[in-house]
Design a protein around this motif. Structure first.
Motif, PDB file in Angstrom:
ATOM      1  N   THR A  98       0.827  -1.213   0.000  1.00 48.32           N
ATOM      2  CA  THR A  98       0.000   0.000   0.000  1.00 48.32           C
ATOM      3  C   THR A  98       0.854   1.252   0.000  1.00 48.32           C
ATOM      4  O   THR A  98       0.607   2.189  -0.765  1.00 48.32           O
ATOM      5  N   GLN A  99       1.892   1.270   0.851  1.00 49.30           N
ATOM      6  CA  GLN A  99       2.765   2.446   0.901  1.00 49.30           C
ATOM      7  C   GLN A  99       3.493   2.650  -0.422  1.00 49.30           C
ATOM      8  O   GLN A  99       3.624   3.786  -0.895  1.00 49.30           O
ATOM      9  N   ASN A 116      -4.005   4.687 -11.188  1.00 46.80           N
ATOM     10  CA  ASN A 116      -4.985   3.876 -10.475  1.00 46.80           C
ATOM     11  C   ASN A 116      -4.240   2.854  -9.625  1.00 46.80           C
ATOM     12  O   ASN A 116      -3.670   1.897 -10.159  1.00 46.80           O
ATOM     13  N   VAL A 117      -4.244   3.037  -8.314  1.00 47.05           N
ATOM     14  CA  VAL A 117      -3.495   2.141  -7.435  1.00 47.05           C
ATOM     15  C   VAL A 117      -4.055   0.720  -7.466  1.00 47.05           C
ATOM     16  O   VAL A 117      -3.347  -0.232  -7.135  1.00 47.05           O
ATOM     17  N   HIS A 118      -5.315   0.572  -7.868  1.00 43.47           N
ATOM     18  CA  HIS A 118      -5.940  -0.745  -7.874  1.00 43.47           C
ATOM     19  C   HIS A 118      -5.719  -1.507  -9.179  1.00 43.47           C
ATOM     20  O   HIS A 118      -6.057  -2.686  -9.259  1.00 43.47           O
ATOM     21  N   ALA A 119      -5.157  -0.842 -10.170  1.00 46.24           N
ATOM     22  CA  ALA A 119      -5.034  -1.460 -11.500  1.00 46.24           C
ATOM     23  C   ALA A 119      -3.638  -1.980 -11.793  1.00 46.24           C
ATOM     24  O   ALA A 119      -3.379  -2.458 -12.899  1.00 46.24           O
ATOM     25  N   GLY A 146      -7.945  -3.840   1.426  1.00 50.94           N
ATOM     26  CA  GLY A 146      -6.736  -3.084   1.176  1.00 50.94           C
ATOM     27  C   GLY A 146      -6.236  -3.291  -0.231  1.00 50.94           C
ATOM     28  O   GLY A 146      -6.920  -3.885  -1.076  1.00 50.94           O
ATOM     29  N   SER A 147      -5.040  -2.825  -0.501  1.00 52.84           N
ATOM     30  CA  SER A 147      -4.484  -2.848  -1.856  1.00 52.84           C
ATOM     31  C   SER A 147      -4.370  -4.254  -2.425  1.00 52.84           C
ATOM     32  O   SER A 147      -4.547  -4.459  -3.624  1.00 52.84           O
ATOM     33  N   TYR A 150      -7.969  -5.336  -3.419  1.00 52.14           N
ATOM     34  CA  TYR A 150      -8.521  -4.522  -4.499  1.00 52.14           C
ATOM     35  C   TYR A 150      -7.795  -4.771  -5.816  1.00 52.14           C
ATOM     36  O   TYR A 150      -8.416  -4.788  -6.881  1.00 52.14           O
ATOM     37  N   ASN A 151      -6.489  -4.974  -5.763  1.00 50.75           N
ATOM     38  CA  ASN A 151      -5.758  -5.299  -6.990  1.00 50.75           C
ATOM     39  C   ASN A 151      -6.178  -6.666  -7.529  1.00 50.75           C
ATOM     40  O   ASN A 151      -6.285  -6.853  -8.742  1.00 50.75           O
ATOM     41  N   ALA A 152      -6.412  -7.617  -6.635  1.00 54.13           N
ATOM     42  CA  ALA A 152      -6.851  -8.942  -7.068  1.00 54.13           C
ATOM     43  C   ALA A 152      -8.216  -8.871  -7.737  1.00 54.13           C
ATOM     44  O   ALA A 152      -8.439  -9.442  -8.814  1.00 54.13           O
TER      45      ALA A 152
END
Length: 294
Positions: A98-99, A116-119, A146-147, A150-152
């Motif tokens: 996340t950081q 996009n942090v989730h992509a 968390g990241s 959400y990324n998954a």
């Protein structure tokens, strides 16, 4: 390629065991499978299947490095293989994912760029041609928002839900529905639920009633298999490998559990429109038992 995330809000449900055994069941049927576990804790899928030797090596390349644009080598070099499935091993750097992503987002915004942090997992997999290389992608994030989660979800767009057959499990399903709906609305993506798999079923009246409330298709209900699953973690292998290699005699209920994993895999494949080329007889673990079903 059919991609899905195995996820439960509740810990200790058997999420990772379901992900690993479903992946092996896909592979047993002749499909090319990639597993991307994303849990920063030590008791993770990489540990279960014995591919976590570089977890604490700070000089090693990792998926996190690729997600933040600082790889130390090609994506293909991250891949380890166990029981015929390819795995991107977890690394301790996942604890700081996340950081790392927040810093990348801030840098992009400083230059006026969108980020996009989730992509980022989806981007890495696309750039590595994973959708063209594999038939099945399985993600196993931690049981916390968390990241990682959400990324998954952003990468796979499909969920398989292991659930505890209890009031606690029912609450977790309801919470996940809210999470998935909000996440889908926020990112303007569609998220599907392939099915739900109750695990640890003991046949009580309360559990029977809970099964009737599950709002998704239930391909199989798995009983309490504590001994089998503990043996898998001890030997660092799937249930298929454990029964075939580490049991000195066949236990009918364990063979039936293997058959359940096979049937779950066939169910998931059907949901995603994937036809396995060589599905074994459900639960078969010996070469002379591997009769292809019609």
């Amino acid at each position: 390629m059919l991609a899905y995330t195995v996820y439960s809000e509740a810990g200790g449900v058997g999420k990772t065991s379901l992900a690993a055994n479903a992946a092996v069941a896909h592979q047993r049927a002749g499909l090319d499978v990639l597993v991307v576990p994303l849990d920063p804790q030590d008791g993770d899928l990489s540990r279960l299947l014995g591919v976590d030797t570089d977890r604490a090596d700070g000089s090693a390349d990792s998926l996190v490095r690729h997600m933040v644009g600082s790889p130390r080598g090609p994506f293909e070099d991250l891949v380890e293989t166990a029981e015929g499935i390819d795995i991107i091993p977890e690394h301790n750097s996942l604890s700081d994912l996340t950081q790392h992503l927040d810093r990348e987002q801030q840098k992009a915004e400083d230059f006026g760029d969108a980020y996009n942090v989730h992509a980022q997992l989806r981007r890495v997999l696309g750039e590595a041609s994973v959708p063209d290389t594999y038939d099945i992608l399985v993600c196993d994030p931690p049981a916390t928002e968390g990241s990682h989660l959400y990324n998954a979800i952003y990468a796979t767009r499909n969920l398989l839900l292991p659930i505890e057959p209890s009031a606690k499990g029912q609450a977790a399903v309801e919470g996940l529905e809210d999470l998935a709906t909000n996440f889908a609305d926020q990112l303007n993506i569609d998220i599907g639920v392939l099915g739900a798999v109750p695990i640890g079923f003991k046949g009580t009246r309360d559990q029977e009633q809970m099964l009737d409330t599950i709002p998704y298709e239930v391909p199989e209900v798995i009983g309490d298999r504590t001994s089998l699953m503990e043996g898998c973690w001890r030997q660092q292998c799937s249930a298929f490998e454990y029964v075939q290699t580490h049991r000195n005699r066949r236990r009918d209920y364990e063979v039936e559990t293997l058959a359940q994993f096979d049937r779950i895999a066939r169910f998931i494949e059907a949901q995603g429109g994937v036809e396995a080329p060589n599905p074994p007889e459900p639960g078969a673990v010996d070469e002379d038992e591997q009769e292809v079903t019609a």
